[in-house]
Design an enzyme around this catalytic site. Sequence first.
Site, PDB file in Angstrom:
ATOM      1  N   SER A  37       0.800  -1.226   0.000  1.00 29.62           N
ATOM      2  CA  SER A  37       0.000   0.000   0.000  1.00 29.62           C
ATOM      3  C   SER A  37       0.831   1.274   0.000  1.00 29.62           C
ATOM      4  O   SER A  37       0.295   2.359  -0.193  1.00 29.62           O
ATOM      5  CB  SER A  37      -0.969   0.019   1.188  1.00 29.62           C
ATOM      6  OG  SER A  37      -0.264   0.229   2.397  1.00 29.62           O
TER       7      SER A  37
ATOM      8  N   LYS B 155       1.114   4.737   6.847  1.00 33.02           N
ATOM      9  CA  LYS B 155       0.416   5.539   5.835  1.00 33.02           C
ATOM     10  C   LYS B 155       0.906   6.981   5.908  1.00 33.02           C
ATOM     11  O   LYS B 155       1.506   7.406   6.889  1.00 33.02           O
ATOM     12  CB  LYS B 155      -1.116   5.545   6.074  1.00 33.02           C
ATOM     13  CG  LYS B 155      -1.789   4.194   5.979  1.00 33.02           C
ATOM     14  CD  LYS B 155      -1.891   3.705   4.557  1.00 33.02           C
ATOM     15  CE  LYS B 155      -2.617   2.394   4.438  1.00 33.02           C
ATOM     16  NZ  LYS B 155      -1.820   1.226   4.751  1.00 33.02           N
TER      17      LYS B 155
END
Length: 139
Positions: A60, A97
């Site tokens: 990701s 993230k």
Amino acid sequence: MEFFRPTELREIIPLPFFSYLVPCGFPSPAADYIEQRIDLNELLVSHPSSTYFVKASGDSMIEAGISDGDLLVVDSSRNADHGDIVIAAIEGEFTVKRLQLRPTVQLIPMNGAYRPIPVGSEDTLDIFGVVTFIIKAVS
């Protein structure tokens, strides 16, 4: 996600640092001297008591240069700012993230195949540190 704490090294081993910039294009003759020696601990760890390592898993964050299996250097003493790559837990689930604080709080994956994670006022978001370096094997 695996977490690792740096341990006290018995001996600092400064490694050679060649200040000559190495072109990524056409090869050119390199300088034959070492300008200085550097210690990777000094380079990568600004705050030893609040630094830890995390092994990344998944894809990701590939557009941020973080691949599956990379070792991330994380400084838990830094305040996370808008745009920082962070180690976070949302509702108890750990993730790495990019932190978006404006206009709304979200955890942004750096891979178009994944959707941002919105963080509402009812959600529990804990930031465990800011990623300062990515260590990866190239072969």
